[in-house]
Design an enzyme around this catalytic site. Sequence first.
Site, short mmCIF file in Angstrom:
data_model
loop_
_atom_site.label_atom_id
_atom_site.label_comp_id
_atom_site.label_asym_id
_atom_site.label_seq_id
_atom_site.Cartn_x
_atom_site.Cartn_y
_atom_site.Cartn_z
N ASN A 131 40.34 19.34 -22.75
CA ASN A 131 39.53 18.40 -23.53
C ASN A 131 38.29 19.03 -24.11
OD1 ASN A 131 38.62 18.71 -20.88
ND2 ASN A 131 37.55 16.75 -20.91
N GLY B 294 -1.05 6.67 -0.01
CA GLY B 294 -1.26 7.79 0.93
C GLY B 294 -0.34 8.96 0.60
N ARG C 156 2.48 14.46 6.76
CA ARG C 156 3.38 14.91 7.83
C ARG C 156 4.85 14.98 7.40
NH1 ARG C 156 1.05 10.76 12.15
NH2 ARG C 156 0.31 9.84 10.20
N LEU D 275 0.85 -1.20 0.00
CA LEU D 275 0.00 0.00 0.00
C LEU D 275 0.88 1.24 0.00
CD1 LEU D 275 -2.80 -0.92 2.58
CD2 LEU D 275 -2.66 -1.45 0.13
N ALA E 212 58.69 20.39 -18.69
CA ALA E 212 57.78 21.12 -17.80
C ALA E 212 57.35 22.43 -18.44
CB ALA E 212 58.48 21.38 -16.47
C1 UD1 Z 1 -2.88 1.71 9.81
C2 UD1 Z 1 -3.82 0.71 10.50
C3 UD1 Z 1 -3.45 0.67 11.97
C4 UD1 Z 1 -2.00 0.29 12.14
C5 UD1 Z 1 -1.09 1.22 11.34
C6 UD1 Z 1 0.32 0.67 11.34
C7 UD1 Z 1 -5.98 0.72 9.37
C8 UD1 Z 1 -7.36 1.21 9.38
N1 UD1 Z 1 -5.19 1.13 10.33
O1 UD1 Z 1 -3.13 2.98 10.36
O2 UD1 Z 1 -4.28 -0.29 12.63
O3 UD1 Z 1 -1.65 0.31 13.51
O4 UD1 Z 1 -1.52 1.31 9.97
O5 UD1 Z 1 1.24 1.56 10.73
O6 UD1 Z 1 -5.64 -0.04 8.49
N2 UD1 Z 1 -2.96 3.83 2.27
C9 UD1 Z 1 -3.38 3.76 0.98
N3 UD1 Z 1 -4.63 4.19 0.67
C10 UD1 Z 1 -5.48 4.70 1.61
C11 UD1 Z 1 -5.01 4.77 2.93
C12 UD1 Z 1 -3.76 4.32 3.24
O7 UD1 Z 1 -2.65 3.29 0.10
O8 UD1 Z 1 -6.60 5.06 1.24
C13 UD1 Z 1 -1.61 3.34 2.59
C14 UD1 Z 1 -0.69 4.42 3.07
O9 UD1 Z 1 0.05 4.98 1.98
C15 UD1 Z 1 0.23 3.67 4.02
C16 UD1 Z 1 -0.64 2.53 4.54
O10 UD1 Z 1 -1.71 2.40 3.63
O11 UD1 Z 1 1.33 3.09 3.32
C17 UD1 Z 1 -1.17 2.81 5.94
O12 UD1 Z 1 -1.99 3.96 5.90
P1 UD1 Z 1 -2.00 5.04 7.05
O13 UD1 Z 1 -2.97 6.11 6.70
O14 UD1 Z 1 -0.63 5.41 7.41
O15 UD1 Z 1 -2.67 4.17 8.23
P2 UD1 Z 1 -2.55 4.39 9.77
O16 UD1 Z 1 -3.49 5.44 10.19
O17 UD1 Z 1 -1.14 4.54 10.14
#
Ligand code: UD1
Length: 488
Positions: A416, A41, A45, A38, A453
């Site tokens: 060069n 996102g 931050r 995944l 030289a």
């Molecule tokens: C998520 C978990 C949480 C866990 C944490 C660990 C859920 C609901 N929550 O929370 O339980 O403790 O990860 O780090 O799953 N992403 C997408 N598409 C989206 C949303 C997220 O690709 O629509 C990807 C983000 O890029 C990231 C990952 O999923 O790589 C996690 O998403 P993030 O929003 O960071 O989840 P957390 O709130 O950290």
Amino acid sequence: MTQINLDSLILKTDNTDFNQSILGDGGMTQHTYAAVILAAGQGTRMKSQLPKVLHPLAGQPLAAWPLNLAEELRCQPQVMVVGHGSERVKAAFSERDVQFVEQREQLGTGHALLCAAAALENFSGTLLLFCGDVPLLKKTTIETLLHRHHAAGAAVSVLTTLMPDPTGYGRIIRENGAATAIVEEKDASSEQQQVHEINTGIYAFAAPFVFTALRQVGRDNAQGEYYLTDIIGIARSQGKTVCAIATDDTDEAMGINDRVQLAHAATLVRRRINEQLMRAGVTLIDPATTYIDATVTIAADTLVHPNVHLCGTTCIGADCIIEPGAVITDCRLGDYVHIKSGSVLTGAEVGNGCTIGPMAHLRPQTVLVGNNKLGNFVETKKAVFGEKSQASHLTYIGDAEVGKNVNFGCGTITCNYDGSNKYKTIVEDDVFVGSDTQLIAPVTIGRNSLIGAGSTITEDVPPNALALSRVRQKIVPGWRNRKPKTGK
Ligand code: UD1
Ligand code: CA
């Protein structure tokens, strides 16, 4: 109180028997694996124009780390869910064996995985889910997760850990030891927030099950998102087995959300890389200030001083010495190479027994065949040096082919570039170039010739000749004692 004693559930990752039985021919059923990463996102931050998953960690973008793991575990296919900055993310991994699927709107982790459903339509093995921002996972941990997953015949296994400060993570809710739910921080009751066992966001799923179950996930929660974590409850309501398996290495589970965490992860991974090198026979005088990318290799008995940066595809032989402040990127160094302080090497090949620097600059396509010496303030670019040829001080050699046993005196320059084109200088074996010489390319210096030289060499020099182009010295005796003219 939901907190339970997890000692019996903590997995030990050093059990090789586990590993053999998972991927090898250890007698278990052969399983097939696919991976989804995944990475859609935004990474708000990070406060960056660069998508979060492309921020480098020890020389590789964040999302390369789970991708490497998927590759090591021989997952096929590997699918990356992209969204924010998708063009840049796809470009960064275009050389990799990975399929991309777009998640146009970031509606949550459950929705993100569902976006990969079509790409995995024909897959019916075990699906591993990684997050693009969780880079430090170890292969052995995932192997153990898989072992437990298969042994239990589970539909879902989630990797968990006990976080001293669980703030921000989903909490693992257990009843009589069995995981029944994952509750996000924003949805958790104050009692649930006391739980320290958290969801790392890494899972193994039975593939046919996971996509049908995901279609039942709603968005009735504090964030209005489709939570992947809801799949735990769905599995249980269908009478399927759910495993929550804890790793005792909390660092592994670390997710990167901001640059403070990125720097912390870099410290952890640096320690991991450096300890591995030291155990393999490399001496690091101060591992805390030695910066070596995960992709670098170094042979035994090489000594690396503090504040050295070894980057990219660099590979270093045995018995070398790398002094403080050296920055070496995408280079190959043989054995017994000595890189002195403050030298910068990029895309160079340095043969056995060479001595470089202090403060030398070897630019791309420099090739030193062996036993060469390049001293202080020597710069080379696209230049091949035969055995034992040297330039000890203040020299620039570019676009050149240099034979064996050539000596460049202090201040030799290959000219060069005429402002629009680059030209080649050829210097044959055993040539001696006197100090402060300019070689105006294109030019060939024949073997065993001598350049006086202070010469400006514009024409080819035949073998065994002396070439001298400086003007004859003129002496005017008593010049300084002359009376100044009065002007009258
Ligand atoms: C998520 C978990 C949480 C866990 C944490 C660990 C859920 C609901 N929550 O929370 O339980 O403790 O990860 O780090 O799953 N992403 C997408 N598409 C989206 C949303 C997220 O690709 O629509 C990807 C983000 O890029 C990231 C990952 O999923 O790589 C996690 O998403 P993030 O929003 O960071 O989840 P957390 O709130 O950290
Ligand atoms: Ca996260």
